[in-house]
Write a protein that holds these residues in place. Sequence first.
Motif, PDB file in Angstrom:
ATOM      1  N   GLN A 162       8.497   7.554   6.159  1.00 21.86           N
ATOM      2  CA  GLN A 162       7.948   6.804   7.066  1.00 21.86           C
ATOM      3  C   GLN A 162       7.717   5.077   6.583  1.00 21.86           C
ATOM      4  N   ARG A 163       7.959   4.999   5.290  1.00 17.51           N
ATOM      5  CA  ARG A 163       7.928   3.476   4.862  1.00 17.51           C
ATOM      6  C   ARG A 163       8.996   2.700   5.504  1.00 17.51           C
ATOM      7  N   ARG A 164       8.815   1.872   6.296  1.00 22.92           N
ATOM      8  CA  ARG A 164       9.538   0.994   7.014  1.00 22.92           C
ATOM      9  C   ARG A 164       9.304  -0.344   6.837  1.00 22.92           C
ATOM     10  N   PRO A 224      -6.925  -9.701   9.472  1.00 23.46           N
ATOM     11  CA  PRO A 224      -6.874  -9.854   8.065  1.00 23.46           C
ATOM     12  C   PRO A 224      -6.567  -8.527   7.259  1.00 23.46           C
ATOM     13  N   VAL A 225      -5.758  -8.716   5.840  1.00 28.09           N
ATOM     14  CA  VAL A 225      -5.385  -7.617   5.059  1.00 28.09           C
ATOM     15  C   VAL A 225      -6.665  -7.332   4.218  1.00 28.09           C
ATOM     16  N   ASP A 226      -7.074  -6.412   3.998  1.00 29.70           N
ATOM     17  CA  ASP A 226      -8.207  -5.861   2.903  1.00 29.70           C
ATOM     18  C   ASP A 226      -7.511  -6.227   1.522  1.00 29.70           C
ATOM     19  N   PRO A 227      -8.145  -6.951   0.795  1.00 26.42           N
ATOM     20  CA  PRO A 227      -7.592  -7.363  -0.603  1.00 26.42           C
ATOM     21  C   PRO A 227      -7.535  -6.006  -1.537  1.00 26.42           C
ATOM     22  N   ALA A 228      -8.957  -5.109  -1.197  1.00 24.28           N
ATOM     23  CA  ALA A 228      -9.203  -3.948  -1.870  1.00 24.28           C
ATOM     24  C   ALA A 228      -7.974  -3.023  -1.698  1.00 24.28           C
ATOM     25  N   ALA A 229      -7.324  -2.997  -0.480  1.00 26.73           N
ATOM     26  CA  ALA A 229      -6.419  -1.851  -0.238  1.00 26.73           C
ATOM     27  C   ALA A 229      -4.969  -2.375  -0.928  1.00 26.73           C
ATOM     28  N   VAL A 230      -4.734  -3.667  -0.958  1.00 32.32           N
ATOM     29  CA  VAL A 230      -3.602  -4.103  -1.893  1.00 32.32           C
ATOM     30  C   VAL A 230      -3.818  -3.620  -3.314  1.00 32.32           C
ATOM     31  N   ARG A 231      -4.885  -3.863  -3.819  1.00 31.24           N
ATOM     32  CA  ARG A 231      -5.240  -3.517  -5.160  1.00 31.24           C
ATOM     33  C   ARG A 231      -4.979  -2.121  -5.498  1.00 31.24           C
ATOM     34  N   ARG A 232      -5.446  -1.193  -4.553  1.00 30.90           N
ATOM     35  CA  ARG A 232      -5.366   0.094  -4.567  1.00 30.90           C
ATOM     36  C   ARG A 232      -3.814   0.398  -4.425  1.00 30.90           C
ATOM     37  N   LEU A 260       4.638   0.658  -4.422  1.00 27.63           N
ATOM     38  CA  LEU A 260       3.753  -0.387  -3.762  1.00 27.63           C
ATOM     39  C   LEU A 260       4.109  -0.195  -2.370  1.00 27.63           C
ATOM     40  N   LEU A 261       4.952  -0.291  -2.023  1.00 31.81           N
ATOM     41  CA  LEU A 261       5.463  -0.411  -0.436  1.00 31.81           C
ATOM     42  C   LEU A 261       4.864   1.237   0.333  1.00 31.81           C
ATOM     43  N   VAL A 262       5.166   2.169  -0.414  1.00 33.81           N
ATOM     44  CA  VAL A 262       4.704   3.487   0.052  1.00 33.81           C
ATOM     45  C   VAL A 262       3.076   3.521   0.164  1.00 33.81           C
ATOM     46  N   ALA A 263       2.561   3.102  -1.035  1.00 34.96           N
ATOM     47  CA  ALA A 263       1.189   3.048  -1.143  1.00 34.96           C
ATOM     48  C   ALA A 263       0.568   2.068   0.104  1.00 34.96           C
ATOM     49  N   LEU A 264       1.104   1.035   0.363  1.00 33.89           N
ATOM     50  CA  LEU A 264       0.616   0.205   1.240  1.00 33.89           C
ATOM     51  C   LEU A 264       0.737   0.666   2.699  1.00 33.89           C
ATOM     52  N   ALA A 265       2.005   1.640   2.859  1.00 30.73           N
ATOM     53  CA  ALA A 265       1.938   2.359   4.309  1.00 30.73           C
ATOM     54  C   ALA A 265       0.861   3.451   4.353  1.00 30.73           C
ATOM     55  N   GLY A 266       0.395   4.078   2.888  1.00 33.28           N
ATOM     56  CA  GLY A 266      -0.555   4.935   3.176  1.00 33.28           C
ATOM     57  C   GLY A 266      -2.099   4.186   3.404  1.00 33.28           C
ATOM     58  N   GLU A 267      -1.966   2.886   3.184  1.00 37.70           N
ATOM     59  CA  GLU A 267      -3.271   2.093   3.703  1.00 37.70           C
ATOM     60  C   GLU A 267      -3.207   1.655   5.257  1.00 37.70           C
ATOM     61  N   ARG A 268      -2.161   2.144   5.898  1.00 37.88           N
ATOM     62  CA  ARG A 268      -1.683   1.749   7.152  1.00 37.88           C
ATOM     63  C   ARG A 268      -1.270   0.037   7.345  1.00 37.88           C
TER      64      ARG A 268
END
Length: 446
Positions: free
Chosen positions: A257-259, A268-276, A382-390
């Motif tokens: 589902q990573r698209r 805004p994007v949560d910086p903590a989500a990107v760090r995760r 990174l891309l898959v984890a970002l998708a997990g962060e919605r």
Amino acid sequence: MTPPYDPSPVTTPLGTETSDFSVRALAGLPEVAPGDDLARLIAAAGPGLADGDILLVTSKIVSKAEGRVLAAGDREAAIDAETVRVVARRGPLRIVENRQGLIMAAAGVDASNTPAGTVLLLPLDPDASARAIRAGLRETLGVDVGVLVTDTFGRPWRNGLTDVAIGSAGVRVLDDLRGGSDSHGNPLSATVVAVADELAAAGDLVKGKTAGRPVAVVRGLARLVGGDDDARALVRDPADDMFRLGTSEAVREAVTQRRTVREFTDEPVDPAAVRRAVAAAVTAPAPHHTTPWRFVLLESAASRTGLLDAMRDAWIEDLRRDGKPAESIAKRVRRGEVLRKAPYLVVPCLVTEGSHHYGDERRDTAEREMFVVATGAGVQNLLVALAGERLGSAWVSSTMFCRDVVREVLGLPPEWDPMGAVAVGHPAGPPKPRPERSASAFIEVR
């Protein structure tokens, strides 16, 4: 003479709203067969039913009365037929979403309390089944009762089984206490009580699993009777379901589902989500126990604009040297605007520190390619984890074509090689459907 109720009630205080209630199993019901009128059978066994009572009816007898008995030598085939979506699988056990929208083991297909070689399927519409029983009791006994159809469920994170409501008629299934306050005056902001499930579980205490008493009667909670809720109200909306998949299913879905997302909202994007997500990225495989990834996070608008302006100017200069006309250059530059639409940018970089040097072109080229592949694995993580962060993302190659410019604008060390840029943001809409790809087209077996 058999009394209509078992003699020992289960009594529980209910605070200030009512003093107590009783739960009693209804005795004297015969074995149910297809075509039986459940309301008349229940009325005959419980002529003392009164307005405000709540009946808890085991789904098995509803299924039998409605002819949901299937000759099935292969229970797995019956489960397949009742399954809409597999939620989790471990060995032969499957947790699935069934046709009724319920998420449960084996789609609710049951091989117990039914003749050998047959299985019981859940009622097609448990809410409609409950409404029919309620209407039949009103016609037969002239009483206004609530009816819950119940079934046995396991629960995430909890051992053991309990009964829950899968069908409802004339019962308020949820008690929404939000907006009120507790006994200390604290506001209740998230308290919605699953009253129907609490009733179902209480009924299971007196019905038992093997006692042949499939109906229980609750008395003393008339305040809950008269609601129009369906039991479907107890099923969490998919958008609010944080645990929609099993572990292996979630991993597979995260990858598939990573698209690529090219349109973002202004949220805004949560910086903590990107760090995760970066923390997940750096778990990728790498050669020689190295860490060849670096991630530059462009969190300020000034840093993003400065980089993109410099990259655009470098690109235009390259296109002019290629002899491209002004109209073609403008068109190409417009196609590269996806990075400007994103509220957040990540520039992944390759660092070959720790690589081996062999002194011949073939092996040195292969060595660098190993590090490039490892960087790609890190970016995919990174891309898959970002998708997990919605969060949506788009990996764009542009920084690879002007690495010196990128290093200069961002002040990066000379040994850092930018490997594209990742646009990050909240998707402006759902992605378009993607045709399935058959793995066989990409496989060769030797």
